[in-house]
Write a protein that holds these residues in place. Structure first.
Motif, PDB file in Angstrom:
ATOM      1  N   GLU A 193      40.814  57.404  39.398  1.00  0.00           N
ATOM      2  CA  GLU A 193      41.863  56.458  39.839  1.00  0.00           C
ATOM      3  C   GLU A 193      41.461  55.388  40.883  1.00  0.00           C
ATOM      4  OE1 GLU A 193      45.930  57.287  42.671  1.00  0.00           O
ATOM      5  OE2 GLU A 193      44.793  58.936  42.282  1.00  0.00           O
ATOM      6  N   CYS A 194      40.593  55.654  41.762  1.00  0.00           N
ATOM      7  CA  CYS A 194      40.012  54.663  42.665  1.00  0.00           C
ATOM      8  C   CYS A 194      39.384  53.577  42.086  1.00  0.00           C
ATOM      9  CB  CYS A 194      39.207  55.317  43.906  1.00  0.00           C
ATOM     10  SG  CYS A 194      38.261  54.143  44.744  1.00  0.00           S
ATOM     11  N   VAL A 195      38.449  53.669  41.049  1.00  0.00           N
ATOM     12  CA  VAL A 195      37.614  52.480  40.487  1.00  0.00           C
ATOM     13  C   VAL A 195      38.654  51.908  39.426  1.00  0.00           C
ATOM     14  CG1 VAL A 195      35.359  53.567  40.824  1.00  0.00           C
ATOM     15  CG2 VAL A 195      36.696  54.170  38.820  1.00  0.00           C
ATOM     16  N   GLU A 196      39.540  52.609  38.858  1.00  0.00           N
ATOM     17  CA  GLU A 196      40.534  51.598  37.856  1.00  0.00           C
ATOM     18  C   GLU A 196      41.637  50.882  38.594  1.00  0.00           C
ATOM     19  OE1 GLU A 196      42.615  54.714  35.645  1.00  0.00           O
ATOM     20  OE2 GLU A 196      40.977  55.108  34.079  1.00  0.00           O
ATOM     21  N   ARG A 197      41.833  51.271  39.884  1.00  0.00           N
ATOM     22  CA  ARG A 197      42.825  50.495  40.719  1.00  0.00           C
ATOM     23  C   ARG A 197      41.916  49.464  41.542  1.00  0.00           C
ATOM     24  NH1 ARG A 197      44.022  54.518  44.148  1.00  0.00           N
ATOM     25  NH2 ARG A 197      42.649  53.939  45.751  1.00  0.00           N
ATOM     26  N   ASP A 198      40.643  49.927  41.961  1.00  0.00           N
ATOM     27  CA  ASP A 198      40.236  48.803  43.073  1.00  0.00           C
ATOM     28  C   ASP A 198      39.174  48.026  42.506  1.00  0.00           C
ATOM     29  OD1 ASP A 198      42.096  49.668  44.992  1.00  0.00           O
ATOM     30  OD2 ASP A 198      40.617  51.363  45.453  1.00  0.00           O
ATOM     31  N   VAL A 199      38.479  48.538  41.414  1.00  0.00           N
ATOM     32  CA  VAL A 199      37.111  47.897  40.900  1.00  0.00           C
ATOM     33  C   VAL A 199      37.709  46.952  39.605  1.00  0.00           C
ATOM     34  CG1 VAL A 199      34.752  48.282  39.943  1.00  0.00           C
ATOM     35  CG2 VAL A 199      35.560  49.548  41.818  1.00  0.00           C
ATOM     36  N   ALA A 200      38.191  47.623  38.800  1.00  0.00           N
ATOM     37  CA  ALA A 200      38.498  47.110  37.540  1.00  0.00           C
ATOM     38  C   ALA A 200      39.186  45.829  37.804  1.00  0.00           C
ATOM     39  CB  ALA A 200      39.490  48.064  36.645  1.00  0.00           C
ATOM     40  N   PRO A 201      40.111  45.438  38.468  1.00  0.00           N
ATOM     41  CA  PRO A 201      40.692  44.065  38.431  1.00  0.00           C
ATOM     42  C   PRO A 201      39.628  43.011  38.998  1.00  0.00           C
ATOM     43  CG  PRO A 201      42.082  45.888  39.649  1.00  0.00           C
ATOM     44  CD  PRO A 201      40.845  46.485  39.302  1.00  0.00           C
ATOM     45  N   ILE A 202      38.814  43.376  39.529  1.00  0.00           N
ATOM     46  CA  ILE A 202      37.739  42.198  40.112  1.00  0.00           C
ATOM     47  C   ILE A 202      36.234  42.195  39.605  1.00  0.00           C
ATOM     48  CG2 ILE A 202      39.058  42.180  42.483  1.00  0.00           C
ATOM     49  CD1 ILE A 202      36.534  43.968  43.511  1.00  0.00           C
ATOM     50  N   MET A 203      36.050  43.162  38.870  1.00  0.00           N
ATOM     51  CA  MET A 203      34.578  43.393  38.439  1.00  0.00           C
ATOM     52  C   MET A 203      34.160  42.147  37.520  1.00  0.00           C
ATOM     53  SD  MET A 203      34.805  46.385  35.574  1.00  0.00           S
ATOM     54  CE  MET A 203      36.118  45.980  34.079  1.00  0.00           C
ATOM     55  N   THR A 204      35.120  41.648  36.751  1.00  0.00           N
ATOM     56  CA  THR A 204      34.410  40.374  35.966  1.00  0.00           C
ATOM     57  C   THR A 204      34.420  39.255  36.587  1.00  0.00           C
ATOM     58  OG1 THR A 204      35.843  41.058  34.048  1.00  0.00           O
ATOM     59  CG2 THR A 204      35.205  39.149  33.935  1.00  0.00           C
ATOM     60  N   LYS A 205      35.058  39.054  37.610  1.00  0.00           N
ATOM     61  CA  LYS A 205      34.837  38.004  38.620  1.00  0.00           C
ATOM     62  C   LYS A 205      33.496  38.055  39.277  1.00  0.00           C
ATOM     63  CE  LYS A 205      36.890  37.792  42.407  1.00  0.00           C
ATOM     64  NZ  LYS A 205      38.101  37.698  43.654  1.00  0.00           N
ATOM     65  N   TYR A 206      33.188  39.365  39.908  1.00  0.00           N
ATOM     66  CA  TYR A 206      31.844  39.229  40.674  1.00  0.00           C
ATOM     67  C   TYR A 206      30.989  39.344  39.598  1.00  0.00           C
ATOM     68  CZ  TYR A 206      34.232  40.032  44.998  1.00  0.00           C
ATOM     69  OH  TYR A 206      34.952  39.794  46.258  1.00  0.00           O
ATOM     70  N   TRP A 207      31.024  39.848  38.307  1.00  0.00           N
ATOM     71  CA  TRP A 207      29.982  39.898  37.298  1.00  0.00           C
ATOM     72  C   TRP A 207      29.572  38.381  36.929  1.00  0.00           C
ATOM     73  CZ3 TRP A 207      28.865  38.496  32.186  1.00  0.00           C
ATOM     74  CH2 TRP A 207      27.782  39.417  31.618  1.00  0.00           C
ATOM     75  N   GLU A 208      30.444  37.606  36.661  1.00  0.00           N
ATOM     76  CA  GLU A 208      30.373  36.453  36.296  1.00  0.00           C
ATOM     77  C   GLU A 208      29.476  35.470  37.567  1.00  0.00           C
ATOM     78  OE1 GLU A 208      30.779  34.758  33.411  1.00  0.00           O
ATOM     79  OE2 GLU A 208      32.076  36.035  32.392  1.00  0.00           O
ATOM     80  N   LYS A 209      29.939  35.573  38.629  1.00  0.00           N
ATOM     81  CA  LYS A 209      29.165  35.157  39.615  1.00  0.00           C
ATOM     82  C   LYS A 209      27.855  35.849  40.278  1.00  0.00           C
ATOM     83  CE  LYS A 209      32.718  35.515  42.719  1.00  0.00           C
ATOM     84  NZ  LYS A 209      33.291  35.184  44.161  1.00  0.00           N
ATOM     85  N   ALA A 210      27.781  36.850  39.539  1.00  0.00           N
ATOM     86  CA  ALA A 210      26.534  37.546  39.788  1.00  0.00           C
ATOM     87  C   ALA A 210      26.457  37.985  41.601  1.00  0.00           C
ATOM     88  CB  ALA A 210      25.121  36.970  39.508  1.00  0.00           C
ATOM     89  N   GLU A 211      27.495  38.435  41.954  1.00  0.00           N
ATOM     90  CA  GLU A 211      27.668  38.782  43.594  1.00  0.00           C
ATOM     91  C   GLU A 211      28.389  40.226  43.767  1.00  0.00           C
ATOM     92  OE1 GLU A 211      30.310  35.893  45.216  1.00  0.00           O
ATOM     93  OE2 GLU A 211      29.053  34.198  44.888  1.00  0.00           O
ATOM     94  N   PHE A 212      27.794  40.909  44.545  1.00  0.00           N
ATOM     95  CA  PHE A 212      28.206  42.353  44.624  1.00  0.00           C
ATOM     96  C   PHE A 212      29.655  42.224  45.398  1.00  0.00           C
ATOM     97  CE2 PHE A 212      28.574  46.133  47.127  1.00  0.00           C
ATOM     98  CZ  PHE A 212      28.002  47.127  45.968  1.00  0.00           C
ATOM     99  N   PRO A 213      30.439  43.201  44.820  1.00  0.00           N
ATOM    100  CA  PRO A 213      31.963  43.174  45.364  1.00  0.00           C
ATOM    101  C   PRO A 213      31.945  44.029  46.958  1.00  0.00           C
ATOM    102  CG  PRO A 213      31.342  44.835  43.843  1.00  0.00           C
ATOM    103  CD  PRO A 213      30.310  44.151  43.921  1.00  0.00           C
ATOM    104  N   PHE A 214      31.665  43.478  47.804  1.00  0.00           N
ATOM    105  CA  PHE A 214      31.651  44.192  49.049  1.00  0.00           C
ATOM    106  C   PHE A 214      32.922  44.659  49.452  1.00  0.00           C
ATOM    107  CE2 PHE A 214      27.687  41.620  49.548  1.00  0.00           C
ATOM    108  CZ  PHE A 214      26.770  42.482  49.938  1.00  0.00           C
ATOM    109  N   PRO A 215      34.078  43.829  49.172  1.00  0.00           N
ATOM    110  CA  PRO A 215      35.561  44.560  49.492  1.00  0.00           C
ATOM    111  C   PRO A 215      35.509  46.028  49.034  1.00  0.00           C
ATOM    112  CG  PRO A 215      35.560  42.358  48.921  1.00  0.00           C
ATOM    113  CD  PRO A 215      34.086  42.644  48.399  1.00  0.00           C
ATOM    114  N   VAL A 216      34.902  46.529  47.897  1.00  0.00           N
ATOM    115  CA  VAL A 216      35.098  47.807  47.530  1.00  0.00           C
ATOM    116  C   VAL A 216      34.341  48.909  48.031  1.00  0.00           C
ATOM    117  CG1 VAL A 216      35.639  46.869  45.019  1.00  0.00           C
ATOM    118  CG2 VAL A 216      33.427  47.747  45.512  1.00  0.00           C
ATOM    119  N   VAL A 217      33.447  48.327  48.811  1.00  0.00           N
ATOM    120  CA  VAL A 217      32.596  49.477  49.696  1.00  0.00           C
ATOM    121  C   VAL A 217      33.404  50.247  50.515  1.00  0.00           C
ATOM    122  CG1 VAL A 217      30.613  49.872  51.488  1.00  0.00           C
ATOM    123  CG2 VAL A 217      30.528  48.080  49.540  1.00  0.00           C
ATOM    124  N   PRO A 218      34.420  49.997  51.264  1.00  0.00           N
ATOM    125  CA  PRO A 218      35.152  50.881  52.022  1.00  0.00           C
ATOM    126  C   PRO A 218      36.028  51.785  51.246  1.00  0.00           C
ATOM    127  CG  PRO A 218      35.439  48.656  53.008  1.00  0.00           C
ATOM    128  CD  PRO A 218      34.569  48.468  51.560  1.00  0.00           C
TER     129      PRO A 218
END
Length: 401
Positions: free
Chosen positions: A65-90
């Motif tokens: 539930e967490c990764v589908e809600r908090d990671v899935a919507p942003i992963m493509t953007k960060y993947w394209e930029k080759a940057e780590f998604p620090f907002p999901v760490v908390p």
């Protein structure tokens, strides 16, 4: 002789290019639902959940539930930029999964099977997030197994909450699988040690607060482990650029130039490469569960896509050649599940051999690459778009050769 536009032509041109209604690309080019809205899990065909305890099942659903809600919507953007998604760490920290199988010190004391399930559920949505936790967890496990009580009290609680991030440093530019041949050295000096050398492919290294570095003791030729804090004088971590695989995962080159480490930051329990082989053995099992999670996500994505995408007046799922590929993918996932589960049970009972771990990881990875390749075929042109997960997942799979 140059021609000039008339007033009417200029008027028409401005109207065409500046006043025409904005084009809604999603309507003009209908495709299918992207992975930012993650598909429901349809890959557990043999009801693998029945092999799990109620606690393991509950954890599985909580992580999903967490990764589908908090990671899935942003992963493509960060993947394209080759940057780590620090907002999901908390968000990941709140799941209390980083401590893995460690008991006490704020860690959850998960079973090995539960630890594997967490790895797979993270990888199902994004393998970079799964690798981030895997590398962090391996570092914590090293401290818990071989650190002093003072070191455990000092580091593990903060690491368990992801308030601080850890990195494990074994691999070197000239030594990967041959980790016993490492060249990084540790020289004893008054009050501590001086480390010199290079490390490569260290996940989390560019932003880690704590690094565990293996080095050869120049006096004894033994392999020792040292805790190094971020910003230590002489420590330099540089991101490895142009990475087409784990693009969100920040792998780095680490240079150690006369880095001083106090005596209290050497792990007293590591005096040979065999001492850290236990950590590597468990990590190999967890690494086998990453392809399992990746292929779960790829199958789930393809299953939904084939039902949504229509050609020749029918959903792609209606064509037998597509059904055959989808069934092969599903069969692979079930077999990978069961081998991974058996590895966990052997490991929990203390009966797993290094050969069993290596064979399991090798075979699971092979089936994973095959499954992702089939998914790429099923998505056609959309198979190369990161929006639909499969291309991104395929590049992640290359890591597990």
């Amino acid at each position: 002789m140059a021609q000039t536009r008339s007033d009417d032509e200029n008027k028409y041109s401005k109207s065409l290019y500046f006043n025409y209604p904005a084009l809604d690309v999603s309507l003009a080019f209908p495709q299918a639902t992207p992975a930012s809205i993650f598909p429901p899990c349809t890959s557990d065909y043999y009801q693998f959940a029945n092999l799990l305890t109620p606690e393991e099942q509950a954890l599985r659903l909580k992580v999903r539930e967490c990764v589908e809600r908090d990671v899935a919507p942003i992963m493509t953007k960060y993947w394209e930029k080759a940057e780590f998604p620090f907002p999901v760490v908390p968000k990941l920290g709140a799941l209390n999964i980083a401590g893995g199988t460690i008991k006490g010190y704020g860690c959850p004391g998960l079973s090995i099977t539960a630890n594997a399930i967490v790895t797979a559920e993270l990888a199902r949505v994004d393998a970079s997030c799964s690798s981030f936790i895997l590398f962090h967890r391996s570092t914590m496990l090293t401290i818990s197994l071989y650190g002093s009580e003072v070191q455990k009290q000092k580091y593990l609680s903060s690491l368990a909450k992801l308030d601080t991030i850890a990195c494990m440093g074994i691999t070197e530019p000239g030594y990967g699988s041959d980790a016993n041949g490492l060249r990084t050295t540790a020289t004893k000096v008054e009050g501590g040690w001086v480390l010199e050398g290079q490390k490569r492919w260290l996940g989390n290294s560019t932003f880690a607060d704590v690094l565990i570095i293996t080095a050869k003791n120049k006096n004894t030729s033994q392999i020792n482990c040292f805790i190094i804090k971020k910003n230590a004088p002489g420590l330099q971590a540089t991101k490895i650029e142009n990475n087409i695989g784990l693009r969100m995962m920040q792998n780095g080159d680490v240079l150690l130039q006369k880095v001083f480490v106090p005596d209290e930051d050497r792990l007293p329990g590591v005096n040979s490469f065999q001492d850290i082989s236990k950590v590597l053995g468990l990590s190999r099992v967890m690494a086998a569960w990453q392809p399992i999670g990746i292929t779960m996500g790829v199958y789930d994505m393809c299953h939904r896509y084939l039902k949504e995408r229509k050609q020749f007046g029918a959903p792609l799922a209606a064509f037998q050649i597509n059904q055959q590929k989808l069934v092969q993918m599903l069969a692979n996932v079930q077999a990978m599940f069961l081998m991974g589960w058996r590895l966990c049970k052997l490991c929990e009972s203390g009966k797993m051999t290094p050969g069993q771990a290596s064979l399991g990881k090798s075979w699971i990875t092979l089936r994973g690459r095959e499954t992702v390749a089939l998914g790429r075929e099923l998505l056609g042109g959309n198979g190369i778009l990161s929006d639909f997960l499969v291309a991104k997942a395929g590049l992640h799979e290359l890591v597990y050769l």
